[in-house]
Write a protein that holds these residues in place. Structure first.
Motif, PDB file in Angstrom:
ATOM      1  N   ILE A 269      -8.116  -3.459  -4.143  1.00  0.00           N
ATOM      2  CA  ILE A 269      -7.291  -4.638  -4.401  1.00  0.00           C
ATOM      3  C   ILE A 269      -6.549  -5.065  -3.140  1.00  0.00           C
ATOM      4  CG2 ILE A 269      -5.388  -5.546  -5.785  1.00  0.00           C
ATOM      5  CD1 ILE A 269      -7.952  -5.089  -7.376  1.00  0.00           C
ATOM      6  N   MET A 270      -6.032  -4.121  -2.378  1.00  0.00           N
ATOM      7  CA  MET A 270      -5.305  -4.496  -1.168  1.00  0.00           C
ATOM      8  C   MET A 270      -6.234  -5.066  -0.104  1.00  0.00           C
ATOM      9  SD  MET A 270      -2.312  -4.312  -2.014  1.00  0.00           S
ATOM     10  CE  MET A 270      -1.765  -4.951  -0.471  1.00  0.00           C
ATOM     11  N   VAL A 271      -7.460  -4.579  -0.032  1.00  0.00           N
ATOM     12  CA  VAL A 271      -8.433  -5.183   0.883  1.00  0.00           C
ATOM     13  C   VAL A 271      -8.686  -6.617   0.468  1.00  0.00           C
ATOM     14  CG1 VAL A 271     -10.852  -5.119   1.591  1.00  0.00           C
ATOM     15  CG2 VAL A 271      -9.500  -3.041   1.634  1.00  0.00           C
ATOM     16  N   LEU A 272      -8.781  -6.849  -0.837  1.00  0.00           N
ATOM     17  CA  LEU A 272      -8.964  -8.209  -1.343  1.00  0.00           C
ATOM     18  C   LEU A 272      -7.760  -9.078  -0.993  1.00  0.00           C
ATOM     19  CD1 LEU A 272     -10.748 -10.096  -3.086  1.00  0.00           C
ATOM     20  CD2 LEU A 272      -9.398  -9.327  -5.028  1.00  0.00           C
TER      21      LEU A 272
ATOM     22  N   VAL B 208       0.846  -1.201   0.000  1.00  0.00           N
ATOM     23  CA  VAL B 208       0.000   0.000   0.000  1.00  0.00           C
ATOM     24  C   VAL B 208       0.883   1.253   0.000  1.00  0.00           C
ATOM     25  CG1 VAL B 208      -1.652   1.345   1.369  1.00  0.00           C
ATOM     26  CG2 VAL B 208      -2.001  -1.088   1.060  1.00  0.00           C
ATOM     27  N   GLY B 209       1.968   1.226   0.765  1.00  0.00           N
ATOM     28  CA  GLY B 209       2.899   2.357   0.758  1.00  0.00           C
ATOM     29  C   GLY B 209       3.522   2.584  -0.609  1.00  0.00           C
ATOM     30  N   VAL B 210       3.867   1.506  -1.309  1.00  0.00           N
ATOM     31  CA  VAL B 210       4.409   1.635  -2.663  1.00  0.00           C
ATOM     32  C   VAL B 210       3.371   2.278  -3.574  1.00  0.00           C
ATOM     33  CG1 VAL B 210       5.191   0.346  -4.692  1.00  0.00           C
ATOM     34  CG2 VAL B 210       5.998  -0.308  -2.433  1.00  0.00           C
ATOM     35  N   LEU B 211       2.131   1.817  -3.489  1.00  0.00           N
ATOM     36  CA  LEU B 211       1.073   2.336  -4.354  1.00  0.00           C
ATOM     37  C   LEU B 211       0.777   3.813  -4.049  1.00  0.00           C
ATOM     38  CD1 LEU B 211      -1.243  -0.787  -4.303  1.00  0.00           C
ATOM     39  CD2 LEU B 211       0.224  -0.024  -6.162  1.00  0.00           C
ATOM     40  N   LEU B 212       0.828   4.193  -2.800  1.00  0.00           N
ATOM     41  CA  LEU B 212       0.616   5.602  -2.454  1.00  0.00           C
ATOM     42  C   LEU B 212       1.765   6.474  -2.979  1.00  0.00           C
ATOM     43  CD1 LEU B 212      -0.786   5.297   1.172  1.00  0.00           C
ATOM     44  CD2 LEU B 212      -2.039   5.863  -0.906  1.00  0.00           C
ATOM     45  N   SER B 213       2.988   5.958  -2.908  1.00  0.00           N
ATOM     46  CA  SER B 213       4.121   6.706  -3.459  1.00  0.00           C
ATOM     47  C   SER B 213       3.977   6.868  -4.971  1.00  0.00           C
ATOM     48  CB  SER B 213       5.432   5.991  -3.140  1.00  0.00           C
ATOM     49  OG  SER B 213       5.630   5.937  -1.754  1.00  0.00           O
TER      50      SER B 213
ATOM     51  N   GLN C 179      -5.418   5.148  -8.741  1.00  0.00           N
ATOM     52  CA  GLN C 179      -4.373   4.337  -8.110  1.00  0.00           C
ATOM     53  C   GLN C 179      -4.692   4.122  -6.632  1.00  0.00           C
ATOM     54  OE1 GLN C 179      -1.469   3.285  -9.707  1.00  0.00           O
ATOM     55  NE2 GLN C 179      -0.520   2.404  -7.923  1.00  0.00           N
ATOM     56  N   ILE C 180      -5.123   5.185  -5.963  1.00  0.00           N
ATOM     57  CA  ILE C 180      -5.429   5.071  -4.536  1.00  0.00           C
ATOM     58  C   ILE C 180      -6.727   4.304  -4.314  1.00  0.00           C
ATOM     59  CG2 ILE C 180      -6.055   6.392  -2.479  1.00  0.00           C
ATOM     60  CD1 ILE C 180      -4.117   8.551  -3.473  1.00  0.00           C
ATOM     61  N   LEU C 181      -7.768   4.670  -5.053  1.00  0.00           N
ATOM     62  CA  LEU C 181      -9.069   4.039  -4.832  1.00  0.00           C
ATOM     63  C   LEU C 181      -9.078   2.566  -5.211  1.00  0.00           C
ATOM     64  CD1 LEU C 181     -11.479   6.819  -6.112  1.00  0.00           C
ATOM     65  CD2 LEU C 181     -11.109   6.102  -3.758  1.00  0.00           C
ATOM     66  N   VAL C 182      -8.587   2.259  -6.408  1.00  0.00           N
ATOM     67  CA  VAL C 182      -8.705   0.891  -6.900  1.00  0.00           C
ATOM     68  C   VAL C 182      -7.615  -0.006  -6.329  1.00  0.00           C
ATOM     69  CG1 VAL C 182      -8.649  -0.546  -8.975  1.00  0.00           C
ATOM     70  CG2 VAL C 182      -9.896   1.600  -8.992  1.00  0.00           C
TER      71      VAL C 182
END
Length: 170
Positions: A65-68, A35-40, A57-60
């Motif tokens: 996807i990370m919740v999944l 999640v940190g990588v995706l936020l960056s 990127q943040i929403l999906v």
């Protein structure tokens, strides 16, 4: 100058979180580092004036996807499984692939220019290109049928997953 500093900060943060994904042993911690990588990465998209892509990127990815991923990791409880590769072999393969990627990158960067022809300049973009309004207009006019088919396919997949999860096996 500020953009270069911010881009460097986002890039270093993404690399640090990516290393956390690789070297953490707990699957939940790995997912949170991802999640940190995706936020960056979304921060880099903002710097590139792609705000819509950053929001998606943040929403999906960082959201849904990370919740999944976390749901599947916690549902499967993979603690007792034997790994496919030993940790030493996995690190060896990772080092080999990183070395190959580094050599390819050096080859691309240090290759002689030769007689390369510069590509023609891109035509100017129309005002509003890539904005959420333009994307929504295209999605609900030109691409309405594929959008609806994808929605129905995802709905059927969710219903199938719920039916299979609730099924009792004797």
């Amino acid at each position: 100058m500020a953009e270069v500093i911010l881009f460097t900060a986002f890039a270093l943060t993404a690399v640090a979180f990516a290393l956390g994904v690789i070297f953490r042993r707990n699957a939940v911690h790995c997912a949170l580092h991802l999640v940190g990588v995706l936020l960056s990465l979304s921060g880099m998209f903002v710097l590139l004036n792609a705000q819509f892509i950053a929001a998606i990127q943040i929403l999906v990815y960082a959201g849904a996807i990370m919740v999944l991923f976390l749901f599947v990791v916690m549902l499967l409880n993979v603690k007792g499984e034997t790994p496919l590769l030993t940790p030493g072999a996995a690190k060896g393969f990772g080092f080999l692939f990183a070395l190959i990627a580094f050599v390819e990158l050096l080859w691309i960067v240090l290759a002689p220019g030769g007689e390369e022809v510069a590509p023609p300049p891109a035509p100017p973009l129309v005002p509003g290109f890539g904005s959420p309004a333009a994307i929504g207009r295209a999605l609900y006019t030109t691409w309405l049928f594929p959008f609806e088919v994808t929605s129905i396919l995802l709905l059927v997949a969710v219903i199938g997953a719920v039916v299979l999860a609730k099924r009792k096996f004797f």
